[in-house]
Design a protein around this motif. Sequence first.
Motif, PDB file in Angstrom:
ATOM      1  N   ALA A  19       0.826  -1.204   0.000  1.00 51.93           N
ATOM      2  CA  ALA A  19       0.000   0.000   0.000  1.00 51.93           C
ATOM      3  C   ALA A  19       0.859   1.253   0.000  1.00 51.93           C
ATOM      4  CB  ALA A  19      -0.917   0.001   1.225  1.00 51.93           C
ATOM      5  N   VAL A  20       0.221   2.356  -0.383  1.00 53.31           N
ATOM      6  CA  VAL A  20       0.810   3.686  -0.310  1.00 53.31           C
ATOM      7  C   VAL A  20      -0.182   4.537   0.482  1.00 53.31           C
ATOM      8  CG1 VAL A  20       1.607   5.678  -1.624  1.00 53.31           C
ATOM      9  CG2 VAL A  20       1.969   3.370  -2.527  1.00 53.31           C
ATOM     10  N   SER A  21       0.339   5.253   1.471  1.00 57.28           N
ATOM     11  CA  SER A  21      -0.531   6.016   2.367  1.00 57.28           C
ATOM     12  C   SER A  21      -1.029   7.310   1.741  1.00 57.28           C
ATOM     13  CB  SER A  21       0.223   6.351   3.658  1.00 57.28           C
ATOM     14  OG  SER A  21       1.154   7.394   3.432  1.00 57.28           O
ATOM     15  N   LEU A  69       5.653   9.148  12.192  1.00 57.18           N
ATOM     16  CA  LEU A  69       4.474   9.127  11.329  1.00 57.18           C
ATOM     17  C   LEU A  69       4.175   7.749  10.758  1.00 57.18           C
ATOM     18  CD1 LEU A  69       5.042  12.478   9.421  1.00 57.18           C
ATOM     19  CD2 LEU A  69       3.417  12.030  11.273  1.00 57.18           C
ATOM     20  N   LEU A  70       5.054   6.770  10.974  1.00 57.82           N
ATOM     21  CA  LEU A  70       4.808   5.442  10.415  1.00 57.82           C
ATOM     22  C   LEU A  70       3.427   4.894  10.777  1.00 57.82           C
ATOM     23  CD1 LEU A  70       7.750   5.571   9.453  1.00 57.82           C
ATOM     24  CD2 LEU A  70       8.013   3.222  10.244  1.00 57.82           C
ATOM     25  N   PRO A  71       2.972   4.984  12.045  1.00 56.08           N
ATOM     26  CA  PRO A  71       1.620   4.489  12.334  1.00 56.08           C
ATOM     27  C   PRO A  71       0.522   5.202  11.532  1.00 56.08           C
ATOM     28  CG  PRO A  71       2.858   4.754  14.362  1.00 56.08           C
ATOM     29  CD  PRO A  71       3.687   5.377  13.265  1.00 56.08           C
ATOM     30  N   LEU A 106       4.353  14.389   3.001  1.00 54.40           N
ATOM     31  CA  LEU A 106       4.992  13.085   3.053  1.00 54.40           C
ATOM     32  C   LEU A 106       3.958  11.976   2.938  1.00 54.40           C
ATOM     33  CD1 LEU A 106       7.338  13.610   6.161  1.00 54.40           C
ATOM     34  CD2 LEU A 106       7.840  14.073   3.745  1.00 54.40           C
ATOM     35  N   ARG A 107       4.408  10.836   2.426  1.00 47.65           N
ATOM     36  CA  ARG A 107       3.573   9.637   2.437  1.00 47.65           C
ATOM     37  C   ARG A 107       4.485   8.429   2.591  1.00 47.65           C
ATOM     38  NH1 ARG A 107       1.466   8.965  -3.828  1.00 47.65           N
ATOM     39  NH2 ARG A 107       3.520   8.534  -4.746  1.00 47.65           N
ATOM     40  N   GLY A 108       3.889   7.318   3.020  1.00 44.62           N
ATOM     41  CA  GLY A 108       4.635   6.081   3.192  1.00 44.62           C
ATOM     42  C   GLY A 108       4.282   5.077   2.118  1.00 44.62           C
TER      43      GLY A 108
END
Length: 151
Positions: A19-21, A69-71, A106-108
């Motif tokens: 996935a991409v946040s 921010l990972l969570p 930002l995104r994960g």
Amino acid sequence: MKIFDTLADLAACVGQEVAVSDWVTITQEQVNRFAEATGDHQWIHVDVERAKQGPFGAPIAHGFLTLSLLPVFFESSFDVRGSGMGVNYGLNKVRFTAPVPVGSRLRGRMTLLSAEPIEGQGLQMTWQVQVEREGVSKPVCVAESLVRRYP
């Protein structure tokens, strides 16, 4: 947002980008609150005028703020209907590879590296998370995150 019915469905994705946040905007207020919470008042984060004259031309987010921010990235990118609880178990590797100027988005990007059964019918998963800054090709953070999920 991707939806998985069971932990087994998620485990079947080992070796894949899962996935991409959503994007998250880094604000000066957020940076200041993080400085207060951690005691890290380094001028490159909290002194806006001095930071404009510094090496990055603007205040930057703390590396650990980016990591924290990972969570948020996990929460906004996928859900497992058959899981009632998840816990952070730790980190294997973390690198802060580029600065995050205040105002950045930002995104994960999450890739599932492994999924091993654990006590309580859960899974211990190892994730590679690349934190991307909008408009920049190099990630700002690369982390190997350990997460435990339980039914």
